[in-house]
Design an enzyme around this catalytic site. Sequence first.
Site, PDB file in Angstrom:
ATOM      1  N   ASN A  39      -0.883  11.424   3.771  1.00 25.20           N
ATOM      2  CA  ASN A  39      -0.547  10.679   2.453  1.00 25.20           C
ATOM      3  C   ASN A  39      -1.598  10.059   1.834  1.00 25.20           C
ATOM      4  O   ASN A  39      -2.335   9.100   2.564  1.00 25.20           O
ATOM      5  CB  ASN A  39       0.682   9.932   2.735  1.00 25.20           C
ATOM      6  CG  ASN A  39       1.351   9.272   1.435  1.00 25.20           C
ATOM      7  OD1 ASN A  39       1.757  10.253   0.504  1.00 25.20           O
ATOM      8  ND2 ASN A  39       1.587   8.000   1.511  1.00 25.20           N
ATOM      9  N   HIS A  56       0.601   6.628  -7.594  1.00 24.51           N
ATOM     10  CA  HIS A  56       0.643   5.203  -8.242  1.00 24.51           C
ATOM     11  C   HIS A  56      -0.148   5.232  -9.574  1.00 24.51           C
ATOM     12  O   HIS A  56      -1.396   5.078  -9.525  1.00 24.51           O
ATOM     13  CB  HIS A  56       0.038   4.173  -7.582  1.00 24.51           C
ATOM     14  CG  HIS A  56       1.041   4.018  -6.096  1.00 24.51           C
ATOM     15  ND1 HIS A  56       2.411   3.491  -6.334  1.00 24.51           N
ATOM     16  CD2 HIS A  56       0.961   4.199  -5.208  1.00 24.51           C
ATOM     17  CE1 HIS A  56       2.743   3.643  -5.182  1.00 24.51           C
ATOM     18  NE2 HIS A  56       1.819   3.985  -4.349  1.00 24.51           N
ATOM     19  N   ASP A 111       5.030   5.802  -9.282  1.00 25.97           N
ATOM     20  CA  ASP A 111       5.253   4.667 -10.270  1.00 25.97           C
ATOM     21  C   ASP A 111       4.195   4.679 -11.272  1.00 25.97           C
ATOM     22  O   ASP A 111       3.169   5.157 -11.173  1.00 25.97           O
ATOM     23  CB  ASP A 111       5.412   3.018  -9.682  1.00 25.97           C
ATOM     24  CG  ASP A 111       4.547   2.763  -8.800  1.00 25.97           C
ATOM     25  OD1 ASP A 111       3.212   3.289  -8.885  1.00 25.97           O
ATOM     26  OD2 ASP A 111       4.773   1.912  -7.970  1.00 25.97           O
ATOM     27  N   GLU A 157      -3.652   7.335   3.941  1.00 23.58           N
ATOM     28  CA  GLU A 157      -4.835   6.893   3.207  1.00 23.58           C
ATOM     29  C   GLU A 157      -6.016   7.014   4.125  1.00 23.58           C
ATOM     30  O   GLU A 157      -6.819   6.072   4.348  1.00 23.58           O
ATOM     31  CB  GLU A 157      -4.564   5.317   2.638  1.00 23.58           C
ATOM     32  CG  GLU A 157      -3.266   5.467   1.690  1.00 23.58           C
ATOM     33  CD  GLU A 157      -3.104   4.145   1.030  1.00 23.58           C
ATOM     34  OE1 GLU A 157      -3.963   3.030   1.436  1.00 23.58           O
ATOM     35  OE2 GLU A 157      -2.143   3.860   0.079  1.00 23.58           O
ATOM     36  N   GLU A 173       5.072   8.359  -3.930  1.00 23.80           N
ATOM     37  CA  GLU A 173       5.332   6.946  -4.456  1.00 23.80           C
ATOM     38  C   GLU A 173       4.950   6.513  -5.661  1.00 23.80           C
ATOM     39  O   GLU A 173       4.249   5.608  -6.072  1.00 23.80           O
ATOM     40  CB  GLU A 173       4.151   6.136  -3.324  1.00 23.80           C
ATOM     41  CG  GLU A 173       4.187   6.363  -1.992  1.00 23.80           C
ATOM     42  CD  GLU A 173       3.257   5.674  -1.078  1.00 23.80           C
ATOM     43  OE1 GLU A 173       2.537   4.619  -1.786  1.00 23.80           O
ATOM     44  OE2 GLU A 173       2.750   5.599   0.207  1.00 23.80           O
TER      45      GLU A 173
END
Length: 359
Positions: free
Chosen positions: A214, A250, A280, A173, A278
């Site tokens: 990432n 996400h 979701d 990040e 990651e």
Amino acid sequence: MKSFVVQSTFVSLLAWITLTVALPQVGSGTVTAKARAATSTARSNTVAQAAGKLYFGSATDNPFLNEDATYKAILSDNTLFGQLSPENAMKWDATEPEQGVFTFTNGDAIVALAQANGQIMRGHNTVWGSQLPSWVSDSGFDNATLISVMQNHVSTVIGHYKGQIDGWDVVNEPFNDDGTLASNVFFETIGPTYIDLALQAARAADPNAKLYINDFNIEGEGAKATAMVNLVSDLKSRGIPIDGIGLESHFILGEIPTTLQAQMEAFTALGVEVAVTELDIRMTLPETDALLAQQQTDYQTVVSACTAVADCVGVTVWEYTDKYSWVPSTFAGQGDADPWDENLEMKPAYDGIIAGFSS
Ligand SMILES: *[C@@H]1O[C@H](CO)[C@@H](O)[C@H](O)[C@H]1NC(C)=O
């Protein structure tokens, strides 16, 4: 087959009427279990590998592994999951809580589980502005000292797992949504060169691990994705080691970027691989059948994009089950973001994953 579907729909309808009549006060949140279960019999990692991917995987964390045998048994099925990511166990606050004092017990347990199950391991993560102990974030270290602290952390953590990790989120990040570099102690003290130094230390510590940057909100065209393209192309032009870009993914239900596949292709055109690291897809609660159907479509959209891009190596969900998702405690009123429900049953989203790898 067709008649079975008709019949089961009819049974569901009857059950729904019965429930609605009998329990009007429970509302639309509890229709029928039938409508909410996956129907696929295919296995998610098996179909991912058949599609040429390295894995379909899941994040996991030690408390659940230690306390929930059913959860662990599903996670350990390598026809379902071919890869594990440690949700917290390898972060800085977990691995070096005091300067020079390293603890690998939790990370080692997850690596040992993956090895016992024949699963690939991703490492997450070494340099990030969050989950950073205050001895780093509030230290007031000068530039040279912080460089040495950071290099020692990266070398020690990645060196500890040398040969056991397929890909590392070395820098996590680094960007703001406007594409500028995020303010954290590394950027403020060292400047943008902290990214070069972290990647170089990682390469030296494990020459065979794929080194990733990432981030989130880079999954579609926009300032942040463009900044990632510019950073990675600059790193490559200067010979700084970089092998992959992690698209955290996400997502919010119904808001999958229409440029997802194009963005993956823009990244892989730089000569790096990409991974959905990651995934979701959260909804505003309460869950309804319509929301679950949209979620199925959305999971298929994401997985299809990875399937279509040759250098997208795999898809990892950030916990396979709603039972242990980070979402409800982070986004008030939202949840049910994962492909298995709180009872560890597969949801329609699972069918979307299977369809996405089969497209
Ligand atoms: C910190 O030191 C490094 C290595 O000498 C240098 O590249 C970087 O520009 C320095 N950063 C600042 C903010 O002075």
